[in-house]
Design a protein around this motif. Structure first.
Motif, PDB file in Angstrom:
ATOM      1  N   GLN A  62       0.841  -1.207   0.000  1.00  0.00           N
ATOM      2  CA  GLN A  62       0.000   0.000   0.000  1.00  0.00           C
ATOM      3  C   GLN A  62       0.877   1.259   0.000  1.00  0.00           C
ATOM      4  OE1 GLN A  62      -4.217  -1.209   0.670  1.00  0.00           O
ATOM      5  NE2 GLN A  62      -3.581   0.592   1.772  1.00  0.00           N
ATOM      6  N   LEU A  63       1.894   1.272   0.860  1.00  0.00           N
ATOM      7  CA  LEU A  63       2.758   2.440   0.985  1.00  0.00           C
ATOM      8  C   LEU A  63       3.589   2.674  -0.282  1.00  0.00           C
ATOM      9  CD1 LEU A  63       3.757   1.679   4.642  1.00  0.00           C
ATOM     10  CD2 LEU A  63       2.874   3.904   3.913  1.00  0.00           C
ATOM     11  N   LEU A  64       3.991   1.595  -0.948  1.00  0.00           N
ATOM     12  CA  LEU A  64       4.792   1.728  -2.167  1.00  0.00           C
ATOM     13  C   LEU A  64       4.018   2.354  -3.320  1.00  0.00           C
ATOM     14  CD1 LEU A  64       6.785  -1.631  -2.081  1.00  0.00           C
ATOM     15  CD2 LEU A  64       7.761   0.681  -1.979  1.00  0.00           C
ATOM     16  N   PRO A 114      15.405   2.198  -2.144  1.00  0.00           N
ATOM     17  CA  PRO A 114      14.956   1.967  -0.768  1.00  0.00           C
ATOM     18  C   PRO A 114      15.135   3.195   0.111  1.00  0.00           C
ATOM     19  CG  PRO A 114      16.231   0.097  -1.552  1.00  0.00           C
ATOM     20  CD  PRO A 114      16.370   1.182  -2.588  1.00  0.00           C
ATOM     21  N   LEU A 115      16.254   3.908  -0.084  1.00  0.00           N
ATOM     22  CA  LEU A 115      16.522   5.095   0.735  1.00  0.00           C
ATOM     23  C   LEU A 115      15.417   6.136   0.566  1.00  0.00           C
ATOM     24  CD1 LEU A 115      18.313   6.727   2.626  1.00  0.00           C
ATOM     25  CD2 LEU A 115      19.604   7.514   0.617  1.00  0.00           C
ATOM     26  N   GLU A 116      14.995   6.370  -0.667  1.00  0.00           N
ATOM     27  CA  GLU A 116      13.922   7.339  -0.902  1.00  0.00           C
ATOM     28  C   GLU A 116      12.632   6.902  -0.209  1.00  0.00           C
ATOM     29  OE1 GLU A 116      11.542   9.648  -4.534  1.00  0.00           O
ATOM     30  OE2 GLU A 116      12.914   7.992  -5.007  1.00  0.00           O
ATOM     31  N   PHE A 117      12.373   5.601  -0.218  1.00  0.00           N
ATOM     32  CA  PHE A 117      11.182   5.075   0.445  1.00  0.00           C
ATOM     33  C   PHE A 117      11.284   5.269   1.957  1.00  0.00           C
ATOM     34  CE2 PHE A 117       8.837   1.325   2.245  1.00  0.00           C
ATOM     35  CZ  PHE A 117       7.551   1.778   1.934  1.00  0.00           C
ATOM     36  N   TYR A 118      12.456   4.995   2.546  1.00  0.00           N
ATOM     37  CA  TYR A 118      12.628   5.168   3.986  1.00  0.00           C
ATOM     38  C   TYR A 118      12.462   6.640   4.385  1.00  0.00           C
ATOM     39  CZ  TYR A 118      14.990   0.648   3.323  1.00  0.00           C
ATOM     40  OH  TYR A 118      15.299  -0.625   2.965  1.00  0.00           O
ATOM     41  N   GLN A 119      12.995   7.538   3.557  1.00  0.00           N
ATOM     42  CA  GLN A 119      12.853   8.965   3.838  1.00  0.00           C
ATOM     43  C   GLN A 119      11.388   9.379   3.807  1.00  0.00           C
ATOM     44  OE1 GLN A 119      15.481  10.501   0.797  1.00  0.00           O
ATOM     45  NE2 GLN A 119      17.246  10.578   2.178  1.00  0.00           N
ATOM     46  N   PHE A 120      10.645   8.799   2.872  1.00  0.00           N
ATOM     47  CA  PHE A 120       9.206   9.066   2.797  1.00  0.00           C
ATOM     48  C   PHE A 120       8.506   8.583   4.067  1.00  0.00           C
ATOM     49  CE2 PHE A 120       5.227   6.700   1.836  1.00  0.00           C
ATOM     50  CZ  PHE A 120       4.363   7.779   1.747  1.00  0.00           C
ATOM     51  N   GLU A 174       2.211  10.181  12.463  1.00  0.00           N
ATOM     52  CA  GLU A 174       1.680   8.879  12.891  1.00  0.00           C
ATOM     53  C   GLU A 174       0.366   8.558  12.196  1.00  0.00           C
ATOM     54  OE1 GLU A 174       0.556   6.331  16.927  1.00  0.00           O
ATOM     55  OE2 GLU A 174       1.312   8.385  17.093  1.00  0.00           O
ATOM     56  N   SER A 175      -0.533   9.522  12.111  1.00  0.00           N
ATOM     57  CA  SER A 175      -1.832   9.270  11.481  1.00  0.00           C
ATOM     58  C   SER A 175      -1.688   9.039   9.976  1.00  0.00           C
ATOM     59  CB  SER A 175      -2.805  10.421  11.748  1.00  0.00           C
ATOM     60  OG  SER A 175      -2.322  11.636  11.199  1.00  0.00           O
ATOM     61  N   GLU A 176      -0.736   9.750   9.337  1.00  0.00           N
ATOM     62  CA  GLU A 176      -0.514   9.537   7.897  1.00  0.00           C
ATOM     63  C   GLU A 176       0.029   8.143   7.642  1.00  0.00           C
ATOM     64  OE1 GLU A 176       0.520  14.024   6.247  1.00  0.00           O
ATOM     65  OE2 GLU A 176       2.102  12.842   7.222  1.00  0.00           O
ATOM     66  N   LEU A 177       0.993   7.721   8.448  1.00  0.00           N
ATOM     67  CA  LEU A 177       1.556   6.377   8.290  1.00  0.00           C
ATOM     68  C   LEU A 177       0.468   5.323   8.435  1.00  0.00           C
ATOM     69  CD1 LEU A 177       3.974   4.412   8.044  1.00  0.00           C
ATOM     70  CD2 LEU A 177       4.206   4.560  10.536  1.00  0.00           C
ATOM     71  N   LEU A 228       6.163   0.356  14.077  1.00  0.00           N
ATOM     72  CA  LEU A 228       5.753   0.085  12.706  1.00  0.00           C
ATOM     73  C   LEU A 228       6.832   0.541  11.720  1.00  0.00           C
ATOM     74  CD1 LEU A 228       3.270  -1.233  11.498  1.00  0.00           C
ATOM     75  CD2 LEU A 228       2.214   1.027  11.302  1.00  0.00           C
ATOM     76  N   LEU A 229       7.346   1.740  11.942  1.00  0.00           N
ATOM     77  CA  LEU A 229       8.392   2.279  11.058  1.00  0.00           C
ATOM     78  C   LEU A 229       9.631   1.393  11.060  1.00  0.00           C
ATOM     79  CD1 LEU A 229       8.403   6.142  11.708  1.00  0.00           C
ATOM     80  CD2 LEU A 229       8.051   5.011   9.523  1.00  0.00           C
ATOM     81  N   ASN A 230      10.089   1.042  12.253  1.00  0.00           N
ATOM     82  CA  ASN A 230      11.315   0.238  12.361  1.00  0.00           C
ATOM     83  C   ASN A 230      11.151  -1.117  11.690  1.00  0.00           C
ATOM     84  OD1 ASN A 230      12.590   2.272  13.773  1.00  0.00           O
ATOM     85  ND2 ASN A 230      12.081   1.446  15.779  1.00  0.00           N
ATOM     86  N   HIS A 231       9.987  -1.741  11.861  1.00  0.00           N
ATOM     87  CA  HIS A 231       9.765  -3.048  11.242  1.00  0.00           C
ATOM     88  C   HIS A 231       9.728  -2.940   9.722  1.00  0.00           C
ATOM     89  CE1 HIS A 231       8.058  -6.834   9.981  1.00  0.00           C
ATOM     90  NE2 HIS A 231       7.015  -6.190   9.480  1.00  0.00           N
ATOM     91  N   LEU A 232       8.962  -1.987   9.198  1.00  0.00           N
ATOM     92  CA  LEU A 232       8.822  -1.859   7.742  1.00  0.00           C
ATOM     93  C   LEU A 232      10.168  -1.580   7.088  1.00  0.00           C
ATOM     94  CD1 LEU A 232       5.490   0.198   7.518  1.00  0.00           C
ATOM     95  CD2 LEU A 232       5.803  -2.228   6.994  1.00  0.00           C
ATOM     96  N   GLN A 233      10.968  -0.745   7.720  1.00  0.00           N
ATOM     97  CA  GLN A 233      12.290  -0.457   7.161  1.00  0.00           C
ATOM     98  C   GLN A 233      13.203  -1.674   7.274  1.00  0.00           C
ATOM     99  OE1 GLN A 233      14.061   3.291   8.167  1.00  0.00           O
ATOM    100  NE2 GLN A 233      16.137   2.583   7.741  1.00  0.00           N
ATOM    101  N   ALA A 234      13.160  -2.352   8.409  1.00  0.00           N
ATOM    102  CA  ALA A 234      14.058  -3.493   8.630  1.00  0.00           C
ATOM    103  C   ALA A 234      13.756  -4.647   7.685  1.00  0.00           C
ATOM    104  CB  ALA A 234      13.953  -3.962  10.079  1.00  0.00           C
ATOM    105  N   ILE A 235      12.479  -4.926   7.467  1.00  0.00           N
ATOM    106  CA  ILE A 235      12.145  -6.090   6.624  1.00  0.00           C
ATOM    107  C   ILE A 235      12.414  -5.802   5.155  1.00  0.00           C
ATOM    108  CG2 ILE A 235       9.664  -5.565   6.275  1.00  0.00           C
ATOM    109  CD1 ILE A 235       9.194  -8.607   6.709  1.00  0.00           C
ATOM    110  N   LEU A 236      12.110  -4.577   4.703  1.00  0.00           N
ATOM    111  CA  LEU A 236      12.390  -4.241   3.310  1.00  0.00           C
ATOM    112  C   LEU A 236      13.895  -4.168   3.077  1.00  0.00           C
ATOM    113  CD1 LEU A 236      10.942  -3.487   0.616  1.00  0.00           C
ATOM    114  CD2 LEU A 236      11.388  -1.105   1.204  1.00  0.00           C
ATOM    115  N   ASP A 237      14.604  -3.568   4.016  1.00  0.00           N
ATOM    116  CA  ASP A 237      16.053  -3.444   3.906  1.00  0.00           C
ATOM    117  C   ASP A 237      16.708  -4.828   3.898  1.00  0.00           C
ATOM    118  OD1 ASP A 237      18.130  -1.448   3.730  1.00  0.00           O
ATOM    119  OD2 ASP A 237      18.842  -2.185   5.652  1.00  0.00           O
TER     120      ASP A 237
END
Length: 348
Positions: free
Chosen positions: A77-79, A87-93, A99-102, A157-166
């Motif tokens: 959904q986020l992609l 990936p870096l551009e995605f993490y920066q996004f 919190e509500s936007e995420l 949520l942020l840490n997990h999404l970044q860690a798994i994609l990375d």
């Protein structure tokens, strides 16, 4: 009753074809965390076991978390927010979101009527969250996913999404980046050529094997090729758009110009019809459109086995599916004799 219909009924839609290694990442994560399908992938059990064995313990832990909470769907959904170049551009996004936007972008899109609830739920409205859950009560995992997103801490949520994609990108995609990227680009170009010659409906049919007719509220169909989940097509919904993550064709997998090497499409067709059970199923579908349940009853095999045969026939372009109904592709076998003759007599 007399009715004068002045409503707008959509008769077509536009087709967008996108390709990205980040989508390949998310779909690879989806594949590895859905063990029910592992026996029905083109990847063999040996290949799958080798892949899993080679993963780091840190990535395995993130994949276990993903399997429990279906976070691969949140990644997809986020992609779709925009075309991310890395990936870096995605993490920066991700880090730029409140919190509500995420949570809003991570929550599943159910339908346009539920968008107000989706927005309110992302801001902590419990009634909206429960209404959103009730609206998709029959879905396999949306209700649990909605509760999970709404109750999660932003940092977790942020840490997990970044860690798994990375983790998946570095450990699985990067070692084969050139090959995978080449396959995806070749397939996207192939589908672009088809879209220039065919109608949007036929483009979707040829790419994804889905007989998708225009429907109200859907202006765009997005086609995204993948390697990881072959031979499956994954369907998803976005506001005003339908998404089909479809398996790349065999011809896109092959780069060789060896005159003794047949085209992937020809091999796939011949493999599909080179089985008496699949031939029987195909003949039944030539005679009549049938559901999976009806085919299962007629051939006397298990539902899982029949579904596997139908998936192979669909991947070869011999069968199409609309909703729960399967039908033989009308022109799928036309010209196959000529294809074989041309290959056998091609000058070397």
């Amino acid at each position: 009753m007399n009715l004068l219909n002045t409503s707008f009924e959509r008769v077509s839609y536009s087709v967008q074809i996108k390709t990205s290694l980040l989508f390949e990442c998310a779909l690879g994560i989806a594949m590895i965390t859905y063990p029910k399908l592992h026996d029905r992938l083109e990847m063999t059990r040996v290949e799958l076991d080798e892949l899993k064995t080679g993963l780091s313990s840190e990535l395995k832990a993130e994949l276990d978390y993903c399997q429990e909470h279906n976070t691969w769907k949140m990644l997809l959904q986020l992609l779709h927010f925009k075309d991310f170049s890395s990936p870096l551009e995605f993490y920066q996004f991700l880090r730029s979101l409140s919190e509500s936007e995420l949570k809003y972008y991570a929550l599943p899109f159910v339908d346009i009527m539920q968008e107000n609830n989706r927005l309110a739920a992302s801001k902590g409205d419990k009634k909206a969250e429960n209404d959103l859950v009730l609206s998709c009560k029959g879905h396999a995992f949306f209700p649990q996913m909605i509760h999970f997103v709404c109750s999660s801490r932003q940092s977790e949520l942020l840490n997990h999404l970044q860690a798994i994609l990375d983790g998946w990108y570095n450990e699985v995609i990067l070692p084969k980046r050139e090959w995978t990227g080449g396959v995806l680009e070749r397939d996207a170009r192939e589908k672009q050529r088809i879209s220039q010659l065919e109608s949007p409906h036929k483009t979707v049919l040829k790419a994804a094997g889905i007989d998708y007719k225009p429907e109200q509220g859907i202006a765009d169909v997005i086609l995204i090729p993948h390697v990881a989940y072959r031979p499956w097509t994954i369907q998803a919904d976005l506001p005003a758009a339908k998404v089909f993550y479809y398996p790349v064709s065999d011809s896109s997998l092959m780069k060789s110009k060896d005159p003794f090497e047949p085209s992937g499409q020809l091999v796939q067709k011949l493999k599909a019809i080179g089985d008496e059970k699949r031939l029987r199923i195909l003949k039944l579908l030539v005679k009549k459109e049938l559901t999976l349940k009806e085919v299962t009853a007629l051939v006397g095999m298990g539902k899982t086995t029949v579904h596997h045969h139908l998936t192979l026939l669909k991947a070869a372009g011999l069968v199409h599916v609309k909703g729960s109904v399967y039908k033989a592709a009308g022109d799928s076998m036309k010209g196959i004799e000529k294809e074989i003759f041309t290959f056998l007599h091609k000058e070397t």
